[in-house]
Structures are given as structure tokens and as C-alpha cells.
Design an enzyme around this catalytic site. Sequence first.
Site, PDB file in Angstrom:
ATOM      1  N   ASN A 147       0.810  -1.233   0.000  1.00  0.00           N
ATOM      2  CA  ASN A 147       0.000   0.000   0.000  1.00  0.00           C
ATOM      3  C   ASN A 147       0.838   1.276   0.000  1.00  0.00           C
ATOM      4  OD1 ASN A 147       0.600  -0.678   2.685  1.00  0.00           O
ATOM      5  ND2 ASN A 147      -1.149   0.458   3.465  1.00  0.00           N
ATOM      6  N   GLU A 192       3.521  -3.209  12.405  1.00  0.00           N
ATOM      7  CA  GLU A 192       2.588  -2.128  12.084  1.00  0.00           C
ATOM      8  C   GLU A 192       1.476  -2.777  11.281  1.00  0.00           C
ATOM      9  OE1 GLU A 192       0.490   0.309  10.882  1.00  0.00           O
ATOM     10  OE2 GLU A 192       1.960   1.050   9.430  1.00  0.00           O
ATOM     11  N   CYS A 234      -3.613   2.129   6.246  1.00  0.00           N
ATOM     12  CA  CYS A 234      -3.903   1.590   7.581  1.00  0.00           C
ATOM     13  C   CYS A 234      -4.447   2.679   8.498  1.00  0.00           C
ATOM     14  CB  CYS A 234      -2.670   0.932   8.172  1.00  0.00           C
ATOM     15  SG  CYS A 234      -1.193   1.900   7.981  1.00  0.00           S
ATOM     16  N   GLU A 273       7.506   3.599  14.971  1.00  0.00           N
ATOM     17  CA  GLU A 273       8.425   3.980  13.905  1.00  0.00           C
ATOM     18  C   GLU A 273       8.525   5.497  13.888  1.00  0.00           C
ATOM     19  OE1 GLU A 273       6.321   1.373  10.758  1.00  0.00           O
ATOM     20  OE2 GLU A 273       8.465   0.910  10.611  1.00  0.00           O
TER      21      GLU A 273
HETATM   22  P1  NAP Z   1       0.214  -9.297   4.032  1.00  0.00           P
HETATM   23  O1  NAP Z   1      -0.003 -10.655   3.495  1.00  0.00           O
HETATM   24  O2  NAP Z   1       0.326  -9.131   5.496  1.00  0.00           O
HETATM   25  O3  NAP Z   1       1.547  -8.753   3.312  1.00  0.00           O
HETATM   26  C1  NAP Z   1       2.422  -7.775   3.823  1.00  0.00           C
HETATM   27  C2  NAP Z   1       3.867  -8.166   3.512  1.00  0.00           C
HETATM   28  O4  NAP Z   1       4.200  -9.365   4.212  1.00  0.00           O
HETATM   29  C3  NAP Z   1       4.119  -8.468   2.034  1.00  0.00           C
HETATM   30  O5  NAP Z   1       5.428  -8.078   1.702  1.00  0.00           O
HETATM   31  C4  NAP Z   1       3.985  -9.982   1.983  1.00  0.00           C
HETATM   32  O6  NAP Z   1       4.645 -10.568   0.911  1.00  0.00           O
HETATM   33  C5  NAP Z   1       4.625 -10.359   3.300  1.00  0.00           C
HETATM   34  N1  NAP Z   1       4.246 -11.682   3.793  1.00  0.00           N
HETATM   35  C6  NAP Z   1       3.130 -12.407   3.482  1.00  0.00           C
HETATM   36  N2  NAP Z   1       3.135 -13.571   4.143  1.00  0.00           N
HETATM   37  C7  NAP Z   1       4.268 -13.606   4.887  1.00  0.00           C
HETATM   38  C8  NAP Z   1       4.839 -14.551   5.789  1.00  0.00           C
HETATM   39  N3  NAP Z   1       4.241 -15.709   6.044  1.00  0.00           N
HETATM   40  N4  NAP Z   1       6.013 -14.254   6.393  1.00  0.00           N
HETATM   41  C9  NAP Z   1       6.629 -13.084   6.147  1.00  0.00           C
HETATM   42  N5  NAP Z   1       6.143 -12.155   5.287  1.00  0.00           N
HETATM   43  C10 NAP Z   1       4.977 -12.403   4.672  1.00  0.00           C
HETATM   44  O7  NAP Z   1      -0.877  -8.316   3.525  1.00  0.00           O
HETATM   45  P2  NAP Z   1      -1.634  -8.392   2.116  1.00  0.00           P
HETATM   46  O8  NAP Z   1      -1.987  -9.802   1.770  1.00  0.00           O
HETATM   47  O9  NAP Z   1      -0.822  -7.651   1.158  1.00  0.00           O
HETATM   48  O10 NAP Z   1      -2.937  -7.584   2.460  1.00  0.00           O
HETATM   49  C11 NAP Z   1      -3.994  -8.207   3.179  1.00  0.00           C
HETATM   50  C12 NAP Z   1      -4.689  -7.215   4.096  1.00  0.00           C
HETATM   51  O11 NAP Z   1      -3.778  -6.743   5.084  1.00  0.00           O
HETATM   52  C13 NAP Z   1      -5.177  -5.939   3.427  1.00  0.00           C
HETATM   53  O12 NAP Z   1      -6.367  -6.115   2.776  1.00  0.00           O
HETATM   54  C14 NAP Z   1      -5.248  -4.997   4.602  1.00  0.00           C
HETATM   55  O13 NAP Z   1      -6.427  -5.205   5.324  1.00  0.00           O
HETATM   56  C15 NAP Z   1      -4.062  -5.408   5.442  1.00  0.00           C
HETATM   57  N6  NAP Z   1      -2.868  -4.574   5.181  1.00  0.00           N
HETATM   58  C16 NAP Z   1      -2.512  -3.629   6.084  1.00  0.00           C
HETATM   59  C17 NAP Z   1      -1.409  -2.826   5.839  1.00  0.00           C
HETATM   60  C18 NAP Z   1      -0.968  -1.774   6.780  1.00  0.00           C
HETATM   61  O14 NAP Z   1      -0.409  -0.789   6.353  1.00  0.00           O
HETATM   62  N7  NAP Z   1      -1.136  -1.948   8.064  1.00  0.00           N
HETATM   63  C19 NAP Z   1      -0.683  -2.975   4.669  1.00  0.00           C
HETATM   64  C20 NAP Z   1      -1.052  -3.960   3.761  1.00  0.00           C
HETATM   65  C21 NAP Z   1      -2.144  -4.745   4.043  1.00  0.00           C
HETATM   66  P3  NAP Z   1       3.936 -10.889  -0.503  1.00  0.00           P
HETATM   67  O15 NAP Z   1       2.668 -10.149  -0.539  1.00  0.00           O
HETATM   68  O16 NAP Z   1       4.954 -10.417  -1.475  1.00  0.00           O
HETATM   69  O17 NAP Z   1       3.756 -12.366  -0.555  1.00  0.00           O
END
Ligand code: NAP
Length: 466
Positions: free
Chosen positions: A142, A240, A274, A445
Site C-alpha cells: 500500500n 505495524e 492503515c 516507527e
Molecule cells: P500481508 O499478506 O500481510 O503482506 C504484507 C507483507 O508481508 C508483504 O510483503 C507480503 O509478501 C509479506 N508476507 C506475506 N506472508 C508472509 C509470511 N508468512 N512471512 C513473512 N512475510 C509475509 O498483507 P496483504 O496480503 O498484502 O494484504 C492483506 C490485508 O492486510 C489488506 O487487505 C489490509 O487489510 C491489510 N494490510 C494492512 C497494511 C498496513 O499498512 N497496516 C498494509 C497492507 C495490508 P507478498 O505479498 O509479497 O507475498
Amino acid sequence: MSSSPSTRPPPHGLHEVVDPSTGAVFTSIESAGLEETDAAIERAHAAYPDWRAVAPADRARLLRRFAAVVDAHVEELAGLEVRNAGHTISQARWEAGNVRDVLDYYAGAPERLSGRQIPVAGGVDVTFKEPLGVVGVIVPWNFPMPIAGWGLGPALAAGNTVVLKPAELTPLTAIRLGELALEAGIPGGVLSVLPGPGSVVGERFVSHPYVRKVCFTGSTRVGQQIMRGAAEQLTRVTLELGGKSANIVFADADLDKAAAAAPMGAFDNAGQDCCARSRILVERPVYDRFLELLEPAVRAVRVGSPGDDATDMGPLISPGQREQVRSFVEGDGVDVAFRGEAPGGDGFWYPPTVVLPHGSDARVWRDEVFGPVVAVLPFDGELEAVAMANDSVYGLSGSIWTRDVGRALRVSRGVEAGNLSVNSHASVRYSTPFGGFKASGLGRELGPDALDSFTDVKNVFISTEG
Ligand code: NAP
Ligand code: MG
């Protein structure tokens, strides 16, 4: 870089990158696997002794030079983010500038990272803030640039080396930042960027014994998984995570201003933020009037080509994200009050949408939508406002609109969230702390205190006995 039609599967190790405003693949990148990840962590481990030994003023100078090189590439970086993440050009310029500013800010740290001298009997006692070693930074899609900068800036300043994993959906700006670091003279191995799947590269950051700290931004579910994994080697974590922040509008507020600001408090970055103020709480006497003022403000949000200077909101990041957003609006227990416009076509568009949930147990009121959907409910009095705001597992941000200074302070102290704004929706400044209460995260942060989470305190006693 090459382009290929989205129907053909990419060759092994290649990952296709999509433009969310068209849905078309426009390039592909080499994706790292386990071997590349281990090799990068070993390089970071090997680079650590020399990097921490760089004289403080020289490390500061290198970070300032890195900031200057980023500054010279703001347009290029912003252009990459417009294409890769669908961010509006004005937002993307701010984001590249934020990386520069964070580097400049933490360039002041190496020469100011002082310990204490503590009075004791029989000698002299001093403390040092020692770097941790290799820090793994895991970045979501994001805000690819700022979140990368918030991790790598203070980590490098404190004398750590960094391995950074961008989200697979949005790797381009992080890869470019890694190149710019080398161009600025940051030694090889000090900052490595590893695009690849979270389940491979990210998990390896958690399990590898050389990685002493993991800085993660993303979903609460993956954050919990990382914290569990980190327990194995007592790896330090900063998390975060998600949010469901409240925008509380009191009857005594400047209603015109509150209504004009509410749309972008929720729809900034197409709501994929977020800190999005995705719950609007309005004091009952002004509830109808507030909605009357909100409607034209929502209809005025310009949704369209992210490269246009006049655009306020671009597309969502992926078809999957759009399905998730839809499921909140099309479910039971929610009425659409009004919505703005969005382009048709193959991009992942969704219009800014205001919904009226039937009650505070509606899914759209409780769960993070991460899209341009904001829910509105009325409240009666200050106590109920605080109770409703706190009736959430999350606690990241929030806003309070009132002309009463005492109330602004009482409600600010009452709301369980890490970042609050009064008569404003601004929650991020590189010089002030940022992070969540409750399920929104762990640690802070930015600001002066972030350095504490990239160092461990060492105590040394020196005997003065003859
Ligand atoms: P996510 O799966 O938590 O991904 C965030 C980061 O973590 C990405 O770089 C992802 O890599 C990595 N990741 C995924 N699985 C992991 C694991 N098992 N171990 C270590 N790293 C891992 O989030 P998303 O699937 O992109 O989004 C899902 C939901 O999360 C969104 O719809 C939103 O509700 C929430 N979200 C919140 C924030 C925030 O700023 N707090 C940001 C993003 C999403 P890859 O994606 O490259 O596999
Ligand atoms: Mg995921």
C-alpha cells in the site's frame, strides 16, 4: 525488463508486474528464492562489522548523500509508483520525498546516538546503544516507498545492515532505492532488496539466525505469524498492522471543514491506508446536516488516471482487493448512502462509497475494508463517542473535530490509538512517532524514539579502584 501478455505464465523466477489502472502486465522482475535470500542475509552479516565501524560523521554523510540521490530521482521514483501501485502522481511525489526526508532526518542520528553516564560506587558506569546486526524489513504494497524508508533509514543510521523485502505486487521502487543506495556510496551488502514471496523470503527473515530484528508492516494475521516465529530465536519485532480508525465529529465542530476533509481522510490512496478514518462518528444533533455536507464532497472526489495532476484517487491494487471491498458493501446490514464516480475499463476501479451500517455490529463497521468505503453512525455525547471509538480490536489512528480545547484533549486521552489528530487527518510526520495500540501493532516507527527499536542498550562498569 520485458513485457509479456498476462495470459502466458512467466518463466521460473520471473514475476510479472501489473499496472492496476489498466490491469495489464507491463514488466517482469527476477524473484528471489530461498538461496538468494540466504546469500543476501550472509552478505548483510558479513558487511555488518565494517558498517557499524564507520565513523559516526561518515555514516551521517553517506545517509545525507543517499537522501540527495533520492531527491534527484523523485520524478522517476514517483513515476514508477504511479505505474506499479496506481498511486496518484501528487501522492507518489510526496512518498519519494518522504524517503528523502526520513534519510535526512536519521542522518542526524549517528552523531547523536548517546548513552548515559550513571552515578555508581567504585567506578564509572556508561551505557551504549549498540546496533543489533542484520535487520529484515518486510514492506506491504500500500505504501511501498515510505514504509521501506521508515525501516531502512533508522536501521542503517543506528549501524545495522538491512535486507528488505517489498511486496510481490509492488517491487519496483524498492529495487530502484537499492540501486540508488549503491550510487550514493552505501557499501555493497549494507542494504539488499529481495523481491519475492512472503512465504519464502519473508519467512526466511524470521527464521534465519543472523537476522536479529524484523520490522513488519501488513495484515494482523501475518504479523501474528511473524511474532510467533520470532519467539524461536527471540528476534526483535516491530509490527505495524491494520486499523479501523474513528473520525469523531462533535456538534460544536466547524462542520463545513469536517465534511470537506472527511472524504480524503478515508479515501486517500483509494482507502488502502492503515490510517484510513473508515468510521465516521457524528454527534446526533448534526448527523443529518453532516451527511448533507458530506455528499457533495464525496461526489467531488476525482477518480481517474493516477498520472494526472488533478486526480484525487486512483484504482485499487488488484482484482482480489476489489472483491474484498465489494463484499463489505454488498453484504447484509448496510445501506449505501451515496457514492462518487469511477472509470470503467480493465483497471481495478471502485467508486468512493459512503455506507450507513444498521448498527455497530455490522462487518463494515468492525473490519478493515482497505478500500474507498466509509461508514457513518451517530452518537450521543462525549462518553459514547469514546466508547464507540474504542469498541474495536484496532487502535492505530483517529481524528477529533471540535472547537472545545478541553474536550479535544479529554477525547484524545480517552481514545485507545497511537496517532490522533484534532481538526485534521494528518497522522504521519517523519519527526513524530507512529504506531498502533492493541491489534494495530507493537513498537513505534519514525521520530526520535525509533532508534531505540534498532539498538540494544549495553551497560559497562569501569572500576576506578587503585
Ligand atoms: P500481508 O499478506 O500481510 O503482506 C504484507 C507483507 O508481508 C508483504 O510483503 C507480503 O509478501 C509479506 N508476507 C506475506 N506472508 C508472509 C509470511 N508468512 N512471512 C513473512 N512475510 C509475509 O498483507 P496483504 O496480503 O498484502 O494484504 C492483506 C490485508 O492486510 C489488506 O487487505 C489490509 O487489510 C491489510 N494490510 C494492512 C497494511 C498496513 O499498512 N497496516 C498494509 C497492507 C495490508 P507478498 O505479498 O509479497 O507475498
Ligand atoms: Mg497476503
